[in-house]
Design an enzyme around this catalytic site. Structure first.
Site, PDB file in Angstrom:
ATOM      1  N   ARG A  72      36.658  62.123  57.899  1.00  0.00           N
ATOM      2  CA  ARG A  72      37.544  62.265  56.755  1.00  0.00           C
ATOM      3  C   ARG A  72      37.628  61.003  55.886  1.00  0.00           C
ATOM      4  NH1 ARG A  72      40.278  66.877  56.400  1.00  0.00           N
ATOM      5  NH2 ARG A  72      40.780  68.106  58.250  1.00  0.00           N
TER       6      ARG A  72
ATOM      7  N   ASP B 261      40.751  76.702  54.916  1.00  0.00           N
ATOM      8  CA  ASP B 261      42.051  76.914  54.248  1.00  0.00           C
ATOM      9  C   ASP B 261      41.933  77.840  53.038  1.00  0.00           C
ATOM     10  OD1 ASP B 261      42.943  75.184  56.118  1.00  0.00           O
ATOM     11  OD2 ASP B 261      43.688  73.664  54.749  1.00  0.00           O
TER      12      ASP B 261
ATOM     13  N   GLY C  37      37.486  68.840  57.706  1.00  0.00           N
ATOM     14  CA  GLY C  37      37.704  69.718  58.856  1.00  0.00           C
ATOM     15  C   GLY C  37      36.540  70.672  59.062  1.00  0.00           C
TER      16      GLY C  37
ATOM     17  N   LYS D   4      33.363  74.077  51.097  1.00  0.00           N
ATOM     18  CA  LYS D   4      33.787  74.385  52.473  1.00  0.00           C
ATOM     19  C   LYS D   4      35.286  74.241  52.626  1.00  0.00           C
ATOM     20  CE  LYS D   4      35.337  71.504  54.693  1.00  0.00           C
ATOM     21  NZ  LYS D   4      35.932  70.346  55.356  1.00  0.00           N
ATOM     22  N   THR D   5      35.936  75.037  53.385  1.00  0.00           N
ATOM     23  CA  THR D   5      37.251  74.833  54.007  1.00  0.00           C
ATOM     24  C   THR D   5      37.786  76.172  54.495  1.00  0.00           C
ATOM     25  OG1 THR D   5      39.539  74.092  53.876  1.00  0.00           O
ATOM     26  CG2 THR D   5      38.615  74.852  51.812  1.00  0.00           C
TER      27      THR D   5
ATOM     28  N   ASP E  79      38.686  67.640  48.139  1.00  0.00           N
ATOM     29  CA  ASP E  79      38.648  66.171  48.070  1.00  0.00           C
ATOM     30  C   ASP E  79      37.214  65.654  48.170  1.00  0.00           C
ATOM     31  OD1 ASP E  79      41.290  65.740  47.704  1.00  0.00           O
ATOM     32  OD2 ASP E  79      41.762  65.423  49.822  1.00  0.00           O
TER      33      ASP E  79
HETATM   34  P1  FBP Z   1      39.700  70.690  55.330  1.00  0.00           P
HETATM   35  O1  FBP Z   1      40.651  70.780  54.175  1.00  0.00           O
HETATM   36  O2  FBP Z   1      39.056  69.377  55.459  1.00  0.00           O
HETATM   37  O3  FBP Z   1      38.703  71.807  55.336  1.00  0.00           O
HETATM   38  O4  FBP Z   1      40.562  70.874  56.674  1.00  0.00           O
HETATM   39  C1  FBP Z   1      41.560  71.828  56.740  1.00  0.00           C
HETATM   40  C2  FBP Z   1      42.212  71.880  58.085  1.00  0.00           C
HETATM   41  O5  FBP Z   1      41.538  72.747  58.957  1.00  0.00           O
HETATM   42  C3  FBP Z   1      43.687  72.263  57.901  1.00  0.00           C
HETATM   43  O6  FBP Z   1      43.930  73.611  57.938  1.00  0.00           O
HETATM   44  C4  FBP Z   1      44.385  71.464  58.974  1.00  0.00           C
HETATM   45  O7  FBP Z   1      45.684  71.125  58.579  1.00  0.00           O
HETATM   46  C5  FBP Z   1      43.547  70.236  59.068  1.00  0.00           C
HETATM   47  O8  FBP Z   1      42.246  70.602  58.716  1.00  0.00           O
HETATM   48  C6  FBP Z   1      43.558  69.618  60.442  1.00  0.00           C
HETATM   49  O9  FBP Z   1      42.841  68.429  60.388  1.00  0.00           O
HETATM   50  P2  FBP Z   1      42.297  67.633  61.630  1.00  0.00           P
HETATM   51  O10 FBP Z   1      41.030  68.287  62.043  1.00  0.00           O
HETATM   52  O11 FBP Z   1      42.051  66.271  61.093  1.00  0.00           O
HETATM   53  O12 FBP Z   1      43.321  67.714  62.713  1.00  0.00           O
END
Ligand code: FBP
Length: 552
Positions: free
Chosen positions: A145, A205, A81, A202-203, A176
Site C-alpha cells: 500500500r 469494494d 488490497g 481493481k478493488t 488511489d
Molecule cells: P483496496 O481499496 O486497496 O482494493 O482495498 C479494499 C479493502 O479490501 C477494504 O474493503 C478493506 O477495508 C481494506 O482493503 C483492508 O485492508 P488491509 O488488507 O490493509 O487490511
C-alpha cells in the site's frame, strides 16, 4: 506443491476475450474517439497534467494491426488490497506481450509500489505464469500500500525503469493507485523518458467505477463469496430460529458490497452508508430502524433474522463523525501518552468526559463500553482513530439489545433476542475468480498490452459492455485524467480519481428500497450457494445483480 483438483482444473480454463481481440494480434487495430475532459475542475486538472490531459477515448477493433514493432520490456505491480483475478490480469498481459513478440519481457515488481522503488523484481516465463492462471490472490508477486506520490519517488522509479530498459509500467490497483499511475505517467512524459504507464481497475469494494469503467475487478467474486456465506447463515437462522446475525462486510468508503450482498440474499436489514449520510441519520434512528424489524418479526413468532452492516458505516453517521474528529483532537500530540498513563478505565472515562463537548460526549456515552474502548485503542500512523477496525456489527447489536430492553419494560416487545456476529472481508478477497472475473481480468491485462503496443500512456485499460457475453465486450482505453477531480486530502487540494459511492437514485438501490420493507418483516431469504465454475452458463456466468440492474 500439492494441488487441489479444482486448482488443476482451473489451470486448464481458457479465459474468454472480447470478440474483437480474438483473431490474433495481427488483426487488432485501434480507433480514437473524441478528446476527453475531466469530470470536474477541468482547468486545474489540465494545468497539472499538461502532457496527458485531454487525450481521446480509444477502442480496439478487428483490422490490420498498425502498431510500431519494437521490443517491449514491461514492468507490472499489484497495488493495494487483494482482489480475485489479479493473477489473470498478469497472465493476460504476459500472453499478449509474448504473442506480439517472443523477445518481449515482462518483469513483476514485488510487494506493490515498493518493488518499483527498491528495484525488486522477477522475470516471468511460461512456467512461472502457468502456475498462477485462474487462481485467486496476489501471491504471484505480492502487493503493498505504499503511495507513489512524491517527485523523489517518481525519480527513483524512473531511474530503476531506465536501468531495466522498461518501455512501460502497468499498475493494477484501485482509485488511489490509479491516481498515482496518472501522476507517474505525467512525470514520465514531462521528463521525456519514453516510458508509458497504464492502469487496470481493481478493488473488491466496487468504488472504482464510472461511466467508462462499469465495474472494478474482484467485486464479482468477492460479493458472490460473501453472499454464499450470508445465504448459509440465513438457512441456519431459519433452521434454529433463535439468533439475529449481525454481519459486517468489507467496503470502507462505499456500501456497494453490502448492497450487492443484500440483492443476492434478501436479508431483513441492510444498512447503506450513503443513505445514512444523505438522511443525516443518528445512531438512535438506525437502532430504532433495526429494533422495529426485530419487534415486528418477534410479533409473528420469528425471533431470528439477518442484518448486513457495511464496514465503513460509522463514518457516514454525522454525529459519529463529529465524535471521532473530537477524539482525534483530544489525543493529538503528547496527550495520547497522558491518556495511556491513566491507571484504569474510570480515570480514562473521566478524562474523555472532560475533554469532549457535551454533544460528542452524549454520543460517546450511548456506545457500549467495548466500542468506547476500541475508539481509544488502535490509531493510524497519523494518530487518527481507525474506523474500519470498529466492530460496528457488535455496536449495532448492543444498541438494539438495549433498545429492546426498554421496549420490553414498556410492554411493546415480547420476544427473545440473541445475537451472533460475523465479519466477512478477507474470506472473499483471494477466492478463485469466478468465470466472469477470470475472463474480465484476463481481458483487462491483454488489452493493457494493446494500449502499450499502440503507444498510449496515462490510460486505464477499459473493457465495457460486460453485462453481455464476453463475445460482445468492447475493449479499449480511457485517459485516467478523465476520471479525476480536485479533492481535499491531508489539508491540501489534490487531483484524484473520483470515488464512486452508492447512488441513491440508481437502479440497484431503488430495487433494494422497493423491497426492503417486506424483507424486514417477512422471511424472504435467498440462497445463492457457492460460485460455480463448471456447468450451465446461466449458473456459471451470472454477473452481479448490481451490474444487471444498472444495465437494465
Ligand atoms: P483496496 O481499496 O486497496 O482494493 O482495498 C479494499 C479493502 O479490501 C477494504 O474493503 C478493506 O477495508 C481494506 O482493503 C483492508 O485492508 P488491509 O488488507 O490493509 O487490511
Amino acid at each position: 506443491m500439492n494441488l487441489s483438483p479444482l486448482q488443476k482444473a482451473r489451470y486448464e480454463y481458457a479465459p474468454k476475450l472480447p470478440g474483437m481481440l480474438r483473431n490474433g494480434i495481427a488483426e487488432i487495430c485501434v480507433s480514437e474517439g473524441a478528446a476527453t475532459t475531466s469530470v470536474a475542475d477541468q482547468d486545474k486538472i489540465a494545468e497539472l497534467f499538461p502532457n496527458t490531459y485531454g487525450k481521446p477515448e480509444v477502442t480496439f477493433k478487428k483490422g490490420q494491426n498498425t502498431s510500431v514493432a519494437k521490443k517491449q520490456v514491461v514492468g507490472v505491480i499489484l497495488s493495494g488490497g487483494q482482489a480475485p483475478g489479479g493473477h489473470n490480469v498478469v497472465s493476460g498481459l504476459y500472453d499478449a506481450l509474448k504473442a506480439t513478440n517472443k523477445e518481449n519481457v515482462l518483469l513483476g515488481f514485488k510487494g506493490g509500489p515498493d518493488g518499483l522503488l527498491k528495484n525488486d523484481y522477477v522475470v516471468f516465463d511460461d512456467e512461472f505464469i502457468n502456475a498462477y492462471r485462474n487462481t485467486g490472490g496476489f501471491d504471484i508477486i505480492g502487493s503493498g500500500r505504499t503511495k507513489l506520490e512524491t517527485e523523489e519517488q517518481f525519480a527513483i522509479v524512473a531511474e530503476n525503469a531506465k536501468k531495466n530498459g522498461l518501455t512501460a509500467v502497468v499498475i493494477i490497483g484501485g482509485d488511489d493507485s490509479n491516481t498515482n499511475a496518472a501522476t507517474l505517467a505525467e512525470y514520465m512524459a514531462a521528463h521525456k523518458t519514453g516510458i508509458q504507464v497504464i492502469g487496470c481497475p481493481k478493488t473488491i469494494d466496487g468504488d472504482l467505477k464510472n461511466e467508462d469503467i462499469e465495474a472494478s475487478f474482484g467485486f464479482d467474486t468477492a460479493t458472490k463469496t460473501y453472499s454464499e456465506l450470508i445465504g448459509n447463515i440465513e438457512r441456519d437462522a431459519n433452521s434454529a430460529k433463535k439468533y439475529w446475525h449481525f454481519i459486517k462486510v468489507m467496503g470502507r468508503s462505499a456500501s456497494h458490497v453490502a448492497l450487492e450482498c443484500a440483492l443476492e440474499t434478501q436479508p431483513n436489514i441492510c444498512l447503506i452508508g450513503e443513505e445514512v449520510a444523505a438522511k443525516k441519520m443518528s445512531l438512535a434512528q438506525i437502532t430504532n430502524y433495526i429494533a422495529d424489524s426485530v419487534e415486528k418479526r418477534a410479533a409473528n413468532g420469528n425471533n431470528f433474522g439477518v442484518a448486513i452492516i457495511p464496514e465503513g458505516i460509522v463514518e457516514f453517521v454525522p454525529e459519529f463523525g463529529a465524535l471521532i474528529a473530537e477524539i482525534n483532537e483530544l489525543l493529538a500530540g503528547s496527550k495520547t501518552e497522558e491518556f495511556n498513563a491513566l491507571p484504569n478505565w474510570q480515570a480514562k472515562y473521566d478524562f474523555i468526559k472532560q475533554g469532549l463537548t457535551a454533544d460528542a460526549f452524549k454520543v460517546f456515552d450511548l456506545l457500549p463500553q467495548g466500542i468506547q474502548q476500541q475508539l481509544f485503542l488502535e490509531r493510524d500512523p497519523h494518530g487518527n482513530v481507525q474506523v474500519s477496525l470498529i466492530e460496528s456489527e457488535k455496536l449495532f447489536s448492543e444498541l438494539v439489545k438495549n433498545e429492546l430492553a426498554k421496549r420490553k419494560a414498556a410492554g411493546t416487545y415480547k420476544g427473545k433476542f440473541g445475537a451472533q456476529h460475523h465479519f466477512f472481508g478477507y474470506e472473499g478477497r483471494c477466492a478463485f475468480p469466478s468465470n466472469f472475473d477470470a475472463d474480465y481480468c484476463y481481458s483487462l491485462g491483454y488489452n493493457a498490452f494493446m494500449l502499450i503496443q499502440y503507444g498510449y500512456t496515462g490510460y486505464l485499460s477499459k473493457v465495457s459492455n460486460i453485462s453481455k457475453p464476453a463475445e460482445e465486450w468492447v475493449a479499449g482505453g480511457m485517459p485516467i485524467t478523465k476520471m479525476m477531480n480536485m479533492e481535499r486530502r491531508n489539508g491540501k487540494d489534490k487531483p484524484v480519481i473520483r470515488k464512486a459511492l452508492v447512488e441513491l437514485d440508481g437502479a440497484p438501490f431503488k430495487y433494494f428500497e422497493a423491497h426492503r420493507e417486506q424483507w424486514a418483516v417477512e422471511t424472504c431469504f435467498t440462497f445463492p450457494g457457492a460460485i460455480q465454475y463448471y456447468g450451465p452458463s446461466e449458473v456459471c456466468d451470472l454477473t452481479t445483480r448490481t451490474l444487471a440492474l444498472e444495465k437494465g
